[in-house]
Design a protein around this motif. Structure first.
Motif, PDB file in Angstrom:
ATOM      1  N   ILE A  74      33.968 -20.887  12.832  1.00  0.00           N
ATOM      2  CA  ILE A  74      33.300 -20.474  11.597  1.00  0.00           C
ATOM      3  C   ILE A  74      31.876 -21.029  11.617  1.00  0.00           C
ATOM      4  O   ILE A  74      31.662 -22.220  11.850  1.00  0.00           O
ATOM      5  N   TRP A  75      30.913 -20.136  11.392  1.00  0.00           N
ATOM      6  CA  TRP A  75      29.497 -20.505  11.426  1.00  0.00           C
ATOM      7  C   TRP A  75      28.896 -20.369  10.018  1.00  0.00           C
ATOM      8  O   TRP A  75      29.015 -19.306   9.407  1.00  0.00           O
ATOM      9  N   PRO A  76      28.238 -21.390   9.497  1.00  0.00           N
ATOM     10  CA  PRO A  76      27.546 -21.229   8.218  1.00  0.00           C
ATOM     11  C   PRO A  76      26.345 -20.307   8.390  1.00  0.00           C
ATOM     12  O   PRO A  76      25.644 -20.359   9.410  1.00  0.00           O
ATOM     13  N   ALA A  77      26.093 -19.453   7.425  1.00  0.00           N
ATOM     14  CA  ALA A  77      24.953 -18.528   7.505  1.00  0.00           C
ATOM     15  C   ALA A  77      24.603 -18.017   6.114  1.00  0.00           C
ATOM     16  O   ALA A  77      25.488 -17.625   5.351  1.00  0.00           O
ATOM     17  N   GLN A  78      23.326 -18.042   5.818  1.00  0.00           N
ATOM     18  CA  GLN A  78      22.829 -17.437   4.582  1.00  0.00           C
ATOM     19  C   GLN A  78      21.991 -16.186   4.870  1.00  0.00           C
ATOM     20  O   GLN A  78      21.666 -15.434   3.957  1.00  0.00           O
ATOM     21  N   PHE A  79      21.631 -16.021   6.156  1.00  0.00           N
ATOM     22  CA  PHE A  79      20.978 -14.791   6.599  1.00  0.00           C
ATOM     23  C   PHE A  79      21.609 -14.362   7.915  1.00  0.00           C
ATOM     24  O   PHE A  79      21.837 -15.185   8.812  1.00  0.00           O
ATOM     25  N   VAL A  80      21.870 -13.054   8.025  1.00  0.00           N
ATOM     26  CA  VAL A  80      22.363 -12.468   9.264  1.00  0.00           C
ATOM     27  C   VAL A  80      21.470 -11.277   9.599  1.00  0.00           C
ATOM     28  O   VAL A  80      21.292 -10.385   8.775  1.00  0.00           O
ATOM     29  N   PHE A  81      20.903 -11.286  10.788  1.00  0.00           N
ATOM     30  CA  PHE A  81      20.055 -10.178  11.220  1.00  0.00           C
ATOM     31  C   PHE A  81      20.740  -9.428  12.354  1.00  0.00           C
ATOM     32  O   PHE A  81      21.138 -10.025  13.365  1.00  0.00           O
ATOM     33  N   VAL A  82      20.886  -8.134  12.172  1.00  0.00           N
ATOM     34  CA  VAL A  82      21.626  -7.292  13.102  1.00  0.00           C
ATOM     35  C   VAL A  82      20.648  -6.634  14.071  1.00  0.00           C
ATOM     36  O   VAL A  82      19.815  -5.811  13.683  1.00  0.00           O
ATOM     37  N   ALA A  83      20.737  -7.030  15.341  1.00  0.00           N
ATOM     38  CA  ALA A  83      19.822  -6.534  16.370  1.00  0.00           C
ATOM     39  C   ALA A  83      20.631  -5.995  17.545  1.00  0.00           C
ATOM     40  O   ALA A  83      20.502  -6.463  18.676  1.00  0.00           O
ATOM     41  N   LEU A 108      11.523 -11.410   3.796  1.00  0.00           N
ATOM     42  CA  LEU A 108      12.784 -12.136   3.809  1.00  0.00           C
ATOM     43  C   LEU A 108      12.505 -13.558   4.298  1.00  0.00           C
ATOM     44  O   LEU A 108      12.123 -13.761   5.450  1.00  0.00           O
ATOM     45  N   ASN A 109      12.676 -14.518   3.421  1.00  0.00           N
ATOM     46  CA  ASN A 109      12.291 -15.896   3.719  1.00  0.00           C
ATOM     47  C   ASN A 109      13.509 -16.723   4.105  1.00  0.00           C
ATOM     48  O   ASN A 109      14.407 -16.964   3.288  1.00  0.00           O
ATOM     49  N   THR A 110      13.538 -17.188   5.331  1.00  0.00           N
ATOM     50  CA  THR A 110      14.686 -17.950   5.847  1.00  0.00           C
ATOM     51  C   THR A 110      14.480 -19.464   5.746  1.00  0.00           C
ATOM     52  O   THR A 110      15.283 -20.222   6.299  1.00  0.00           O
ATOM     53  N   GLU A 111      13.446 -19.889   5.089  1.00  0.00           N
ATOM     54  CA  GLU A 111      13.162 -21.326   5.007  1.00  0.00           C
ATOM     55  C   GLU A 111      14.369 -22.098   4.478  1.00  0.00           C
ATOM     56  O   GLU A 111      14.931 -21.777   3.430  1.00  0.00           O
ATOM     57  N   GLY A 112      14.781 -23.116   5.226  1.00  0.00           N
ATOM     58  CA  GLY A 112      15.895 -23.959   4.826  1.00  0.00           C
ATOM     59  C   GLY A 112      17.263 -23.316   4.950  1.00  0.00           C
ATOM     60  O   GLY A 112      18.267 -23.911   4.545  1.00  0.00           O
ATOM     61  N   LYS A 113      17.338 -22.124   5.543  1.00  0.00           N
ATOM     62  CA  LYS A 113      18.597 -21.390   5.639  1.00  0.00           C
ATOM     63  C   LYS A 113      19.172 -21.439   7.056  1.00  0.00           C
ATOM     64  O   LYS A 113      18.462 -21.672   8.034  1.00  0.00           O
ATOM     65  N   ASP A 114      20.474 -21.203   7.140  1.00  0.00           N
ATOM     66  CA  ASP A 114      21.139 -21.045   8.431  1.00  0.00           C
ATOM     67  C   ASP A 114      21.106 -19.566   8.797  1.00  0.00           C
ATOM     68  O   ASP A 114      21.554 -18.717   8.016  1.00  0.00           O
ATOM     69  N   VAL A 115      20.580 -19.273   9.983  1.00  0.00           N
ATOM     70  CA  VAL A 115      20.342 -17.888  10.392  1.00  0.00           C
ATOM     71  C   VAL A 115      21.191 -17.559  11.617  1.00  0.00           C
ATOM     72  O   VAL A 115      21.227 -18.326  12.581  1.00  0.00           O
ATOM     73  N   ILE A 116      21.852 -16.411  11.562  1.00  0.00           N
ATOM     74  CA  ILE A 116      22.570 -15.875  12.714  1.00  0.00           C
ATOM     75  C   ILE A 116      21.947 -14.532  13.077  1.00  0.00           C
ATOM     76  O   ILE A 116      21.758 -13.672  12.208  1.00  0.00           O
ATOM     77  N   VAL A 117      21.620 -14.362  14.338  1.00  0.00           N
ATOM     78  CA  VAL A 117      21.125 -13.089  14.850  1.00  0.00           C
ATOM     79  C   VAL A 117      22.211 -12.499  15.739  1.00  0.00           C
ATOM     80  O   VAL A 117      22.641 -13.135  16.709  1.00  0.00           O
ATOM     81  N   ILE A 118      22.660 -11.304  15.411  1.00  0.00           N
ATOM     82  CA  ILE A 118      23.697 -10.641  16.200  1.00  0.00           C
ATOM     83  C   ILE A 118      23.034  -9.615  17.109  1.00  0.00           C
ATOM     84  O   ILE A 118      22.423  -8.661  16.633  1.00  0.00           O
ATOM     85  N   GLY A 119      23.130  -9.842  18.401  1.00  0.00           N
ATOM     86  CA  GLY A 119      22.466  -8.987  19.380  1.00  0.00           C
ATOM     87  C   GLY A 119      21.634  -9.834  20.317  1.00  0.00           C
ATOM     88  O   GLY A 119      20.809 -10.643  19.864  1.00  0.00           O
ATOM     89  N   GLY A 120      21.831  -9.672  21.618  1.00  0.00           N
ATOM     90  CA  GLY A 120      21.233 -10.584  22.577  1.00  0.00           C
ATOM     91  C   GLY A 120      19.922 -10.147  23.191  1.00  0.00           C
ATOM     92  O   GLY A 120      19.464 -10.777  24.147  1.00  0.00           O
ATOM     93  N   GLY A 121      19.278  -9.090  22.676  1.00  0.00           N
ATOM     94  CA  GLY A 121      18.070  -8.560  23.311  1.00  0.00           C
ATOM     95  C   GLY A 121      16.776  -9.146  22.779  1.00  0.00           C
ATOM     96  O   GLY A 121      16.748 -10.139  22.042  1.00  0.00           O
ATOM     97  N   ASP A 122      15.669  -8.473  23.160  1.00  0.00           N
ATOM     98  CA  ASP A 122      14.333  -8.948  22.788  1.00  0.00           C
ATOM     99  C   ASP A 122      14.086  -8.886  21.285  1.00  0.00           C
ATOM    100  O   ASP A 122      13.413  -9.761  20.727  1.00  0.00           O
ATOM    101  N   THR A 123      14.610  -7.857  20.619  1.00  0.00           N
ATOM    102  CA  THR A 123      14.426  -7.770  19.171  1.00  0.00           C
ATOM    103  C   THR A 123      15.095  -8.956  18.484  1.00  0.00           C
ATOM    104  O   THR A 123      14.542  -9.546  17.553  1.00  0.00           O
ATOM    105  N   GLY A 124      16.276  -9.319  18.956  1.00  0.00           N
ATOM    106  CA  GLY A 124      16.946 -10.500  18.429  1.00  0.00           C
ATOM    107  C   GLY A 124      16.148 -11.759  18.676  1.00  0.00           C
ATOM    108  O   GLY A 124      16.058 -12.644  17.813  1.00  0.00           O
ATOM    109  N   ALA A 125      15.537 -11.872  19.862  1.00  0.00           N
ATOM    110  CA  ALA A 125      14.702 -13.039  20.173  1.00  0.00           C
ATOM    111  C   ALA A 125      13.515 -13.121  19.226  1.00  0.00           C
ATOM    112  O   ALA A 125      13.125 -14.219  18.783  1.00  0.00           O
ATOM    113  N   ASP A 126      12.926 -11.978  18.892  1.00  0.00           N
ATOM    114  CA  ASP A 126      11.806 -11.966  17.949  1.00  0.00           C
ATOM    115  C   ASP A 126      12.246 -12.431  16.560  1.00  0.00           C
ATOM    116  O   ASP A 126      11.478 -13.084  15.836  1.00  0.00           O
ATOM    117  N   CYS A 127      13.481 -12.099  16.181  1.00  0.00           N
ATOM    118  CA  CYS A 127      14.020 -12.599  14.913  1.00  0.00           C
ATOM    119  C   CYS A 127      14.174 -14.117  14.956  1.00  0.00           C
ATOM    120  O   CYS A 127      13.876 -14.813  13.972  1.00  0.00           O
TER     121      CYS A 127
END
Length: 493
Positions: free
Chosen positions: A409-418, A288-307
């Motif tokens: 409202i947050w722009p996002a093209q990728f959302v990672f659920v952690a 999953l390539n996030t280059e040039g994209k707006d990314v939101i990570v949902i979840g405040g733990g270490d897995t989210g930090a790795d994302c």
């Protein structure tokens, strides 16, 4: 232990780290070792405690306190201080099968329980531990320990994460014949695919797997029990079976728009990234390539930090990490007393990188996602959020309430659920007829036995999502129980 007055003479020295703007250009480990001389000084800071809490290894109100595998930390700190590195290694390996893993990715509850940490920065236990084992490999002190005899007993271990590897290592050294079954294409479990390369380079994992193979442990990869081999066949071919499959069922997001294209579970993102890196250095494009994209990570733990750190290395346009809790305090709260692990604000590696690249810490606190909105093609385009207040009422009950007027409202093209893990996947225990309680395999805390004769469980599959060091403890514990079980049955026969 150490120099009697060392804690008054020397300051804590941090592990060396590549500068954030440099390290985000590669996927190599961002942390490196201090010099031997510097670490001897760090070992000198270890106090002659009347009662060292660093290795007590318990949980207090759900918070770790001390080393769960009871590493005899003051002893090898003292040996390092005196320059006796090989003796320090021997002492370390008495309790820890894989210091090269814990010395890199364990959050070090031992340091939170260091007596010196009551008033000053803790002894650099984690840095010392990593260097001891790395020097062991570099100097040839780590050699295959091939058992001189075999008992004739066969044991199958399902899952090659830290719990499974620790159990296999212990039982192999007892002379039993061990086969580890892993459904992925590489051994290591979360060590291989759950932790990104910049925290734990996979050569370190592969080095240990190779050593275990040389010691006689067999690895069977790309094999899923219930599909490629039945549970009945496995039981028939072995004298005992140990389930160390982890708590791998990820908690999904259920809200409007959560099925939109571009919304992914965090571990799927991390796994595809590491696999593509190892397979082809990303040439295959199977990630999953996030280059040039707006990314939101949902979840405040270490897995989210790795994302967050992974997206930064892919050169994302922006990244934010949503957490439901308030920012942690700078100092211990009144209910987070020593010797428990301190829950305090830290600018960990991913956040330091985002801060330097984008000019701010990516974490957003007390924020709730209300819905995910997709474009006409079904691709995520934005998230709608609102701020929350955390309320603790007079009875001590905690709840959250929305703050009117804080919608965003947050722009996002990728959302990672952690947002964590529900627990064990049920298909495998069902194959064996094993009970599952609260999404954990029901196995005794005393001997790790399940309701099925000869089948045991350990690690996150039994305990629930936890630290690598707890998984190693579980693996060592189940190995001891299985060894006793086999001995009892040999006498009975």
């Amino acid at each position: 232990m150490g120099k009697p007055t060392g804690f008054m003479e020397y300051n804590r020295e941090k592990t060396k780290e590549q500068l954030p703007l440099e390290r985000i250009k590669n996927w190599k480990e961002y942390a490196s070792r201090l010099t031997d001389e510097a670490l001897q000084i760090q070992g000198a800071r270890c106090m002659d405690c009347g009662t060292p809490f660093c290795h007590m290894g318990i949980e207090i109100r759900g918070t770790a306190a001390g080393c769960p595998i009871n590493n005899v930390i003051p002893e090898w700190n003292d040996l390092v201080y005196r320059g006796k590195w090989q003796e320090a290694l021997e002492r370390l390996l008495l309790t820890n099968n894989f210091p090269e893993f814990t010395g890199r990715v364990c959050p070090a509850p031992c340091e939170g329980s260091c007596t010196l940490a009551i008033t000053d920065p803790a002894v650099a236990i984690k840095s010392i531990e990593r260097t001891i084992i790395d020097k062991g490999f570099e100097n040839g002190w780590i050699q295959p320990r091939v058992p001189t005899f075999r008992t004739g007993k066969r044991i199958a271990v399902i899952g090659s994460g830290p719990a499974g590897l620790a159990a296999a290592d212990q039982l192999n050294q007892s002379g039993h014949s061990i086969t580890i079954y892993e459904r992925a294409d590489r051994a290591g479990g979360l060590l291989m695919y759950g932790i990104p390369n910049m925290k734990l380079e996979k050569e370190v994992v592969e080095r240990r797997i190779q050593l275990l193979m040389e010691e006689g442990i067999e690895f069977v990869l790309n094999t899923e029990i219930g599909k490629d081999i039945t549970a009945e066949q496995l039981k028939a071919e072995n004298d005992a079976v140990i389930l160390c499959t982890g708590a791998t069922k990820q908690r999904a997001l259920h809200m409007d728009g959560s099925e939109s294209e571009g919304v992914h579970l965090a571990m799927d993102y991390l796994t595809s990234t590491t696999k593509s890196l190892l397979d082809s250095n990303f040439v295959d494009g199977q990630f999953l390539n996030t280059e040039g994209k707006d990314v939101i990570v949902i979840g405040g733990g270490d897995t989210g930090a790795d994302c967050v750190a992974s997206a930064i290395r892919q050169n994302c346009n922006s990244v934010a990490q949503f957490g439901k809790h308030p920012q942690l305090p700078m100092n211990r709260a009144d209910n987070n007393l020593w010797p428990t692990d301190p829950h305090i604000y830290k600018l960990d590696y991913a956040y330091a990188e985002a801060d330097v690249k984008y000019g701010k810490d990516p974490r957003e606190y007390c924020i709730q996602t209300k819905k995910i909105v997709a474009d006409d093609g079904g691709r995520v385009k934005e998230l709608h959020t609102i701020q929350m207040n955390k309320i603790i009422n007079e009875e001590g009950y905690t709840y959250f309430e929305e703050v009117a007027g804080t919608e965003k409202i947050w722009p996002a093209q990728f959302v990672f659920v952690a947002i964590g893990f529900e627990g064990v996947e049920h298909a495998l225990p069902e194959q064996f007829g094993i009970k599952v309680t609260n999404n954990k395999i029901a196995a005794s805390a005393n001997n790790y036995a399940t309701n099925i004769e000869g089948v045991f469980a350990a690690g996150d599959a039994r305990k629930g999502q936890s630290l690598i060091v707890w998984a190693i403890k579980e693996g060592r514990g189940v190995a001891e129980s299985v060894h006793a079980y086999l001995a009892e049955h040999a006498i009975a026969q």
